[in-house]
Scaffold this active site. Structure first.
Site, PDB file in Angstrom:
ATOM      1  N   HIS A 182       0.836  -1.209   0.000  1.00 12.03           N
ATOM      2  CA  HIS A 182       0.000   0.000   0.000  1.00 12.03           C
ATOM      3  C   HIS A 182       0.869   1.257   0.000  1.00 12.03           C
ATOM      4  O   HIS A 182       1.986   1.258   0.523  1.00 12.03           O
ATOM      5  CB  HIS A 182      -0.906   0.036   1.236  1.00 12.03           C
ATOM      6  CG  HIS A 182      -2.021  -0.962   1.209  1.00 12.03           C
ATOM      7  ND1 HIS A 182      -2.233  -1.864   2.216  1.00 12.03           N
ATOM      8  CD2 HIS A 182      -2.999  -1.195   0.284  1.00 12.03           C
ATOM      9  CE1 HIS A 182      -3.290  -2.622   1.923  1.00 12.03           C
ATOM     10  NE2 HIS A 182      -3.765  -2.232   0.760  1.00 12.03           N
ATOM     11  N   CYS A 276      -2.201   1.647   9.355  1.00  9.76           N
ATOM     12  CA  CYS A 276      -2.961   0.498   8.861  1.00  9.76           C
ATOM     13  C   CYS A 276      -4.025   0.035   9.854  1.00  9.76           C
ATOM     14  O   CYS A 276      -5.063  -0.487   9.463  1.00  9.76           O
ATOM     15  CB  CYS A 276      -2.023  -0.680   8.584  1.00  9.76           C
ATOM     16  SG  CYS A 276      -0.959  -0.436   7.157  1.00  9.76           S
TER      17      CYS A 276
END
Length: 288
Positions: A182, A276
């Protein structure tokens, strides 16, 4: 701290660094490395995750958030979802809209349902990005601009769709080396003028572009592996960061940030850190 928020609030966020008021987390109760999906997991696949330690570290993180006046909502942890602790990926908030993502990896598909359940319970407005491959870890918001990582989790169609939904805002695609999973594992905005970056994951073109907009704080390869970019800003220049990332923390402190060190190294074995593990629903800011 429960599936019910303490008070009903409308979602709102326009940045990664305004004062955080409400955030969604999920305990790492069933956390396992079932299918290796990133470099960090590859390293820890055989060692595995010590659930009791991960739970204790997560509890300390939740308590520290609450000690800073943040309303923490905990989604129910389900055994079928071993990566549910990473709530950031199932959605993102921009303006007064809570966007629900479409998970790309089979092992995570269905986590969005748990989030939708909470949203409906709260009678909150949301936008479901159905049919688009997009995950919140690739979405970084900053005022009039939204930076979206072009990865194996988020595709160009999703970026184009987001731009069509938000025509008055700039949606900026940011390609990076896919093995980093990501965008927030290699780039993260920490103030209106500063951003953390791991240059090894981006091309010179992308780095030059981001450098034209932000004062870039470089993260070493070693501290990228321990997710040095994946910090969480809670506003007023306060940032959650891992104690092991000493160089990142030193650079942030030198720039006037207050670094709140909490050890969640058992959780990062699965490839995600503070950003996250958190899905901001409400931040104070302009137009709130």
């Amino acid at each position: 701290m429960s599936i019910f928020s303490k008070q009903q609030r409308k979602p709102f966020a326009r940045s990664e660094y305004d004062v955080l008021k409400q955030v969604i987390l999920c305990k790492p109760e069933y956390m396992t490395i079932r299918d290796v999906i990133n470099e960090t997991q590859k390293k820890f696949k055989d060692e595995g995750i010590h659930i009791e330690l991960a739970m204790a570290q997560h509890k300390k993180f939740v308590k520290t958030l609450e000690d800073h006046g943040i309303d923490v909502v905990l989604l129910p942890a389900l055994k079928m979802f071993p990566e549910q602790v990473f709530t950031r990926d199932i959605g993102f908030t921009f303006g007064h809209i809570l966007f629900v993502a479409e998970m790309a990896h089979k092992i995570r598909q269905g986590e969005e349902e748990v989030l939708r359940g909470w949203i409906k319970q709260e009678r909150m407005s949301y936008f479901n990005l159905i049919g688009d491959m997009i995950e919140g870890g690739d979405v970084i918001v900053d005022g009039e601009s939204i930076y979206v990582g072009l990865s194996n989790r988020t595709n160009q169609n999703a970026i184009d769709h987001l731009q069509s939904i938000l025509p008055h805002y700039e949606v900026v695609p940011v390609p990076f080396t896919e093995k980093y999973l990501h965008l927030d594992c290699v780039f993260n905005i920490v103030s209106p003028k500063e951003a953390l970056i791991y240059p090894g994951a981006l091309t010179a073109k992308e780095i030059d572009f981001l450098a034209s907009r932000f004062d870039l704080i470089e993260v070493t390869e070693e501290e990228q592996f321990t997710l040095g970019t994946n910090v969480l800003s809670i506003g007023n220049k306060k940032i959650f960061s891992l104690p092991v990332n000493t160089k990142v923390n030193e650079q942030l402190r030198a720039r006037g940030f207050e670094v709140i060190e909490v050890d969640i190294t058992e959780i990062i074995k699965s490839g995600g850190s503070f950003r996250c593990c958190t899905l901001p629903v409400l931040r104070e800011g302009d137009n709130h």
